[in-house]
Design a protein around this motif. Structure first.
Motif: not given
Lengths: 438, 255
Positions: B6, B8, B20, B39, B135-137, B145, B148, B152, B155
């Protein structure tokens, strides 16, 4: 830094010096060439003037001597006529030839008249002043190139003959002869006159003297005046110059051309300019070329003048180049000096040791370099200010966390049912995905 | 075994999407099968970096969340973006969020079943035989989030060196710890050049007790390129690209 200063300034100077040298050399070459041309033209003009003057003098000399000689011829005819009457009277008085000859000799001795020749009808000179010479006239020009012209007096074809003064064929003396036909019987009565007087007259008219004086006055190599037969009438050369001799083939060709073209012609060679001018006179009432003058002038002085000019030009060029180099060096320092200072200031900005106020004197200049310095100062001040601000920010930057607030925010999340649920399932969820992979 | 990563950031504008995309491209170019899920349903944007436009996106994550299609049907193969340099085994997929205004509004109005999103991740890994799922939060700490983060293996928390990001990151780190995320790294991005990189790194690591995987400057070349294409592929020798490779190495080595 040293390399760039040398490069810029040296290029500046080399460029200027080169330009100047080219300009001065070009100008000198053009000037020298023009000078040479004009000196040569002047020399030629002088030569033509002199040659024409001499030709005119020669024409006058020719005219005067002809007039004098014609008058002399008429007088000699009178003398011959008197002699013809005298001999007729003497024969009638039965005087012996010896007695007559004594009288004739007395006349010749006491007057300017030099010779008297009186023939019998056969052409033999019975009466004569030169008793030791027995002379008989012949009609054949091959035998007597000069005396045969008087033979027609014996035959009655002609009553009087006057000959031009000329070099006698028997010796080298100049004589003039005139004759008349006999009074009582066919005879030739001839009187002769040694014409040194004519030569003297020519000299006295001034041609030879003029030639002498002109050459003695300098600026000339030689002067020669020739008659229609290319025989030299007058000649004079500078001491150590050529001998009188006779015309060279080239000079003769030049004279022929001048007479043919009825004007002056010039030729140059071996440092000498030769000008030929024709002399005109009247020959039996018709204008004709009676000779020419040749004037020779030196041209090597032109070379000397050019050499002198070349030295002057070289001196001026060197002086100019040195002056230009000095001026350019000062100018270059005025230009490259500030550039060097600005370069140093730029390096100082990079090293963060720049003080823009150091450039104040440069910035006060009102030329392009001053403008550059002012722009640079503003830029440097901006850069320094920005650096200061950044450093200020950096000093303030601390990872400071408000723990109380953070804890509160964390609690807001972690105390939700969703989070609690998620947390309880977290390891299971991860395990599920872990096993899902390939 | 697939790894879920993830990415974030507590606040927007940290360069998270760019990071990302470049990270995914680097992993895929190295021969891995990689998928990126956007996401950030409320403000999607990562598709632009992969050269996708609206017309070429008939299916999106939104369709899956509403049951209109299966998750793998919303996956777009963007391996072509990698160019000729990639290893043959590598593959790159993108599951974009819809950029249609109506669909974004519907998500905001109606919400969606977060559990279904979790199912979708598993399905993707299975169907596309993935090595990595990135995962692009959405910035902030909302339900998806948190989900995710929870699932993960790694992170990545992206932050800029300023007060607000320092504060927000402290919250995110604390929450992640409570969720027992196995591996967590910080990425300092968009740092002004005047800052002392080593000093900032040291301060950040000691404040959060989390390793800094990468430290990246504000890059002029990146600004120039905009979001037109993948920077790391265009500038393989740029410091930014070196840092992306450093992150990829950390991810690969993480347990």
């Amino acid at each position: 830094m040293f390399r760039s200063r040398l490069g810029l300034r040296a290029r500046f100077l080399a460029f200027l010096a080169g330009l100047l040298a080219i300009a001065v050399l070009t100008t000198s070459l053009i000037l020298s060439w023009t000078a040479q041309r004009s000196i040569l033209e002047q020399t030629a003009a002088d030569g033509i003037l002199l040659a024409n003057l001499l030709a005119r003098s020669a024409e006058y000399a020719d005219l005067i001597t002809r007039d004098v000689e014609a008058e002399l011829g008429r007088q000699m005819l009178v003398e011959a006529t008197i002699a013809a009457h005298l001999v007729a009277i003497a024969e009638r008085a039965k005087m012996s030839p010896a007695e007559v000859n004594r009288h004739l000799k007395a006349i010749a001795d006491s007057t300017v008249l030099d010779e008297i020749w009186i023939t019998d009808p056969s052409g033999f000179a019975v009466y004569r002043t030169q008793e030791d010479i027995a002379f008989t006239f012949s009609p054949d020009p091959a035998v007597q190139p000069q005396a045969h012209a008087f033979y027609p007096l014996l035959t009655g074809q002609s009553q009087s003959v006057v000959q031009d003064a000329r070099v006698r064929e028997v010796d080298t003396r100049v004589f003039k002869y005139a004759g008349v036909a006999g009074i009582d019987r066919p005879r030739i009565v001839q009187v002769g006159y040694e014409a040194t007087f004519i030569e003297e007259l020519r000299r006295r008219v001034g041609l030879t003297r003029l030639v002498d004086e002109l050459v003695a006055g300098g600026h000339l190599v030689a002067i020669r005046v020739v008659d229609r037969n290319f025989l030299t009438i007058a000649f004079r050369a500078v001491p150590g110059g050529r001998d009188e001799g006779s015309l060279t083939n080239a000079e003769r060709a030049l004279v022929e051309r001048a007479v043919r073209e009825e004007g002056t012609v010039t030729t140059t060679g071996a440092g000498i300019l030769t000008v030929a001018a024709p002399i005109f006179g009247t020959n039996n009432g018709v204008r004709a070329g009676v000779g020419a003058t040749l004037v020779q002038l030196p041209t090597d002085h032109v070379l000397r003048v050019m050499q002198g000019q070349a030295w002057v030009a070289a001196g001026v060029a060197t002086a100019l180049v040195l002056l230009a180099l000095a001026v350019s060096a000062v100018l270059a320092r005025r230009v490259t000096g500030p550039v060097l200072r600005l370069t140093g200031a730029a390096a100082a900005v990079e090293a963060e040791t720049c003080n823009p106020a150091d450039l104040n004197d440069l910035a006060r200049r009102d030329d392009e370099l001053g403008e550059l310095a002012r722009v640079f100062q503003r830029m440097a001040e901006d850069v320094i200010l920005r650096e200061l601000r950044l450093r200020e920010q950096l000093r303030e930057l601390r990872v400071e966390i408000d723990e109380v607030r953070a804890a509160k925010q964390v609690a807001e999340i972690t105390e939700t049912d969703y989070f609690k649920d998620l947390r309880s399932k977290a390891s299971a969820l991860r395990e599920r995905h872990r096993s899902a992979g390939s | 075994m697939a790894k879920i990563v993830s990415i974030h950031s507590f606040r927007g504008g940290t360069g998270k999407s760019n990071l990302t995309a470049n990270l995914a491209a680097t992993l895929a170019a190295g021969g891995r099968r990689v998928a990126v899920v956007d996401t950030d349903i409320q403000s999607p944007g990562i598709h632009v970096l992969f050269g996708l436009d609206e017309d070429r996106m008939p299916r999106s994550l939104n369709d899956y969340l509403w049951g209109a299609c299966r998750i793998e049907e919303a996956a777009h193969d963007v391996s072509g973006q990698l160019g000729t340099t990639r290893a043959a085994s590598g593959a790159l997929f993108l599951i974009p969020s819809s950029i249609r205004a109506g669909e974004i509004a519907r998500v905001l109005r109606e919400g969606y079943d977060v559990g279904r999103l979790n199912d979708g991740f598993g399905e993707l890994i299975r169907q596309l035989h993935l090595d990595y799922l990135l995962i692009d939060t959405h910035p902030g700490l909302n339900e998806e989030t948190l989900l995710s983060m929870t699932i993960s293996d790694v992170l990545l928390l992206v932050l800029r060196p300023d007060r607000q990001d320092f504060q927000g990151t402290a919250v995110a780190v604390d929450v992640a710890r409570k969720l027992d995320v196995p591996a967590m790294y910080l990425v300092v991005n968009k740092a002004p050049r005047a800052y002392d990189a080593a000093a900032i790194r040291g301060q950040v690591e000691s404040a959060y007790k989390v390793p800094v995987a990468a430290y990246m400057h504000q890059s002029e070349e990146m600004l120039e390129l905009g979001s037109a294409s993948l920077f790391s592929l265009r500038y393989p020798d740029h410091p930014y690209t070196h840092e992306i490779r450093a992150i990829a190495k950390r991810i690969t080595e993480a347990a």
